[in-house]
Design a protein around this motif. Structure first.
Motif, short mmCIF file in Angstrom:
data_model
loop_
_atom_site.label_atom_id
_atom_site.label_comp_id
_atom_site.label_asym_id
_atom_site.label_seq_id
_atom_site.Cartn_x
_atom_site.Cartn_y
_atom_site.Cartn_z
N GLY A 250 0.82 -1.22 0.00
CA GLY A 250 0.00 0.00 0.00
C GLY A 250 0.85 1.26 0.00
N ARG A 251 1.95 1.25 0.76
CA ARG A 251 2.84 2.41 0.80
C ARG A 251 3.49 2.64 -0.56
NH1 ARG A 251 2.93 6.22 4.58
NH2 ARG A 251 5.14 6.53 4.12
N LEU A 252 3.91 1.54 -1.19
CA LEU A 252 4.50 1.66 -2.52
C LEU A 252 3.48 2.20 -3.52
CD1 LEU A 252 6.66 -1.58 -2.83
CD2 LEU A 252 7.49 0.76 -2.93
N ARG A 253 2.27 1.69 -3.44
CA ARG A 253 1.24 2.12 -4.38
C ARG A 253 0.96 3.62 -4.25
NH1 ARG A 253 -4.35 -1.15 -5.63
NH2 ARG A 253 -5.08 0.18 -7.33
N ASP A 254 0.98 4.11 -3.02
CA ASP A 254 0.75 5.54 -2.81
C ASP A 254 1.95 6.39 -3.22
OD1 ASP A 254 -1.73 4.92 -1.80
OD2 ASP A 254 -1.10 5.01 0.30
N ALA A 255 3.14 5.78 -3.25
CA ALA A 255 4.37 6.56 -3.43
C ALA A 255 4.76 6.77 -4.88
CB ALA A 255 5.53 5.90 -2.69
N VAL A 256 4.34 5.86 -5.77
CA VAL A 256 4.88 5.90 -7.13
C VAL A 256 3.78 6.18 -8.15
CG1 VAL A 256 6.79 4.37 -6.60
CG2 VAL A 256 4.65 3.40 -7.41
N GLY A 257 4.20 6.70 -9.29
CA GLY A 257 3.31 6.97 -10.41
C GLY A 257 4.13 7.05 -11.68
N PRO A 258 3.50 7.31 -12.81
CA PRO A 258 4.21 7.33 -14.09
C PRO A 258 5.37 8.33 -14.09
CG PRO A 258 1.84 7.37 -14.45
CD PRO A 258 2.05 7.57 -12.99
N VAL A 259 6.52 7.90 -14.60
CA VAL A 259 7.68 8.78 -14.68
C VAL A 259 8.21 8.93 -16.10
CG1 VAL A 259 8.40 8.24 -12.32
CG2 VAL A 259 9.33 6.91 -14.22
N THR A 260 7.58 8.27 -17.06
CA THR A 260 8.04 8.38 -18.45
C THR A 260 7.09 9.26 -19.25
OG1 THR A 260 6.83 6.50 -19.36
CG2 THR A 260 8.93 6.03 -18.28
N GLY A 261 7.58 9.76 -20.36
CA GLY A 261 6.73 10.51 -21.27
C GLY A 261 5.91 9.56 -22.13
N PHE A 262 5.24 10.09 -23.15
CA PHE A 262 4.48 9.21 -24.04
C PHE A 262 4.66 9.65 -25.48
CE2 PHE A 262 1.42 12.57 -23.18
CZ PHE A 262 0.75 12.74 -24.39
N GLU A 263 4.24 8.76 -26.37
CA GLU A 263 4.37 8.99 -27.79
C GLU A 263 3.18 8.39 -28.51
OE1 GLU A 263 7.86 7.01 -29.15
OE2 GLU A 263 7.19 5.02 -28.51
N LEU A 264 2.94 8.84 -29.74
CA LEU A 264 1.91 8.24 -30.59
C LEU A 264 2.55 7.15 -31.42
CD1 LEU A 264 -0.05 11.42 -31.75
CD2 LEU A 264 -0.62 9.83 -29.90
N THR A 265 1.95 5.97 -31.40
CA THR A 265 2.52 4.80 -32.06
C THR A 265 1.43 4.05 -32.80
OG1 THR A 265 4.15 4.58 -30.29
CG2 THR A 265 3.82 2.66 -31.68
N GLU A 266 1.79 3.45 -33.94
CA GLU A 266 0.85 2.63 -34.68
C GLU A 266 0.49 1.38 -33.88
OE1 GLU A 266 2.51 1.73 -38.47
OE2 GLU A 266 2.38 3.79 -39.21
N VAL A 267 -0.72 0.91 -34.07
CA VAL A 267 -1.21 -0.25 -33.32
C VAL A 267 -0.31 -1.46 -33.53
CG1 VAL A 267 -3.10 -1.91 -33.19
CG2 VAL A 267 -3.60 0.53 -33.25
N ALA A 268 0.17 -1.65 -34.74
CA ALA A 268 0.92 -2.86 -35.06
C ALA A 268 2.13 -3.08 -34.16
CB ALA A 268 1.37 -2.82 -36.52
N GLY A 269 2.73 -2.02 -33.65
CA GLY A 269 3.90 -2.18 -32.81
C GLY A 269 3.64 -1.96 -31.34
N ALA A 270 2.38 -2.09 -30.91
CA ALA A 270 2.02 -1.68 -29.55
C ALA A 270 1.97 -2.82 -28.54
CB ALA A 270 0.66 -0.98 -29.57
N ALA A 271 2.16 -4.05 -28.94
CA ALA A 271 2.07 -5.17 -27.99
C ALA A 271 3.10 -5.01 -26.88
CB ALA A 271 2.28 -6.49 -28.71
#
Length: 430
Positions: free
Chosen positions: A34-55
């Motif tokens: 629970g402490r870990l869940r409250d402490a962390v969140g997304p730290v990377t950016g994002f990009e637009l990608t075609e579906v074919a390479g998204a797995a």
């Protein structure tokens, strides 16, 4: 759009996010999670990608259907299409309704050119659009066609063998929420609903470091006494299986300067760092000492077996997970604690492993105070077998096992046949 930590929706975790409340000593497993869940969140950016390479990637934006699936009503089988209302006035022959055979046919990709008139049925193939005037399809094995007519055996339920337009997805429907890690089958659903591009988090970059003068590399006989570094290849493979990009920091001896240089490289090239060894309080535990002097560190004593010590801190603002040096304890702590925390940092919704209550194929008595995890696998009789020894130095038990048996925090006696909670490796993405 793409970016690094500074572009992330969640931003960097605060340097004090791993601090425990004053007075906390032994931390129960659920409290630690629970402490870990409250402490962390997304730290990377994002990009637009075609579906074919998204797995294997994680959605940063919800995925919404762009068109209906199916786009039009179509046949689920090869047979004959007709209006169900035509049966009311159709002649009967040997218990079969007889309809006129309409000219032409409907096939997938080649719709019928004309409509089906009342009292008639048209030949139709699987996947073909239901022609105008029809609403029901009878399987060809239940039909007899010839001499300009077709006889239909019962049952002849209205709407039978017809896939309705949009029954799988309607335009604008939510297909997958942000935080979902995409699987191969998910790509089929996205593509069928007209989705061509997705907003995905960039893969989390995870650096792995082993420390200790006793470590030697893989290969032939060592030139000096020591142990082979089993942790690093194990954790690099573990990270890759979770969909993270890996940075191999190698192994370094008990030298403060070498450890500092390795941590500096990890902070420069990765979003998080996994270490094994050197995180306790001994004279040569340089990971913990450097984190205390030049970064932050909080040592969690978790009421878990195997495992217990888990060092959490920051180096140059990058989170560091200090796992136990014993390979069995390192692996168990990695799957239980590091895996969900790193997944959340990668943008994924907090993953909870699915467990199954199955009969035990072993006997066990445990004392209260710690949650225990036994290396285990399914036997041919459907019972869960436990590894013959609980010794955390027996690495072979990890390879022998199909997963872990989780025994609760309190005192417990398990007899053969008693239900136990089995967590297969697949529940941890392994």
């Amino acid at each position: 759009m793409s970016g690094r930590k500074e572009d992330a929706a969640g931003g960097r975790a605060a340097d004090d996010c791993f601090a425990l409340p004053p007075g906390v000593d032994w931390t129960p497993v659920d409290v630690a999670l629970g402490r870990l869940r409250d402490a962390v969140g997304p730290v990377t950016g994002f990009e637009l990608t075609e579906v074919a390479g998204a797995a294997g990637r994680v959605l940063a934006l919800p995925a919404v259907a762009r068109r209906a699936n199916p786009p039009a009503a179509n046949a689920a089988v090869d047979g004959y299409a007709f209006a169900h209302a035509s049966l009311a006035g159709a002649p009967e022959r040997d218990g079969r309704a007889v309809l006129a055979l309409a000219p032409g046919r409907a096939a997938a990709g080649a719709p019928a050119e004309g409509a089906v008139s009342p009292g008639a049925a048209m030949r139709i193939l699987t996947g073909a659009e239901i022609p105008e005037g029809a609403d029901t399809v009878v399987l060809q094995e239940d039909c007899e066609a010839g001499a300009g007519e077709v006889a239909l055996r019962p049952p002849r339920k209205k709407g039978a063998n017809v896939r309705a337009a949009g029954e799988d997805a309607t335009p604008g429907a939510l297909l997958f929420p942000a935080g979902h890690r995409l699987r191969a089958q998910d790509l089929a659903r996205l593509t069928a609903a007209g989705v061509a591009e997705l907003g995905l988090y960039l893969p989390l970059r995870l650096a792995v470091l082993s420390t200790g003068d006793e470590l030697i590399g893989p290969g032939g006989a060592p030139e000096r006494p020591g142990i082979h570094d089993a942790n690093r290849p194990m954790l690099l493979a573990f990270a890759a299986a979770q969909g993270h990009a890996t940075v191999d920091l190698g192994m370094v001896g008990d030298d403060a300067g070498a450890v500092r240089a390795a941590l500096d490289r990890g902070a420069a090239e990765a979003d998080a760092i996994l270490t094994t060894g050197g995180a306790s309080t001994g004279d040569e535990d340089h990971v913990s000492r450097l984190l205390a002097e030049e970064g932050t560190i909080n040592t969690w004593r978790i009421a878990v077996k195997p495992g217990r010590p888990l060092a959490l801190g920051h180096w140059r603002e990058v989170p560091v997970f200090g796992l136990p040096g014993n390979p069995v304890a390192a692996f168990v702590c990695a799957v239980l604690f590091a895996r969900p925390a790193l997944a959340a940092m990668a943008g994924e919704s907090w993953p909870v492993p699915q467990g199954f209550m199955l009969p035990a194929g072993f006997a066990k008595t445990k004392k209260p105070g710690r949650r225990e995890y036994l290396r285990a696998r399914l036997g041919g009789d459907g019972r869960v077998e436990a590894f013959h020894s609980e010794g955390s130095g027996l690495i072979g038990g990890l390879a022998w096992a199909d997963g872990l048996v989780e025994l609760p925090d309190g005192a417990l006696t398990v007899e053969p046949g008693d239900p136990v909670r089995f967590l297969p490796w697949a529940s941890f993405g392994l």
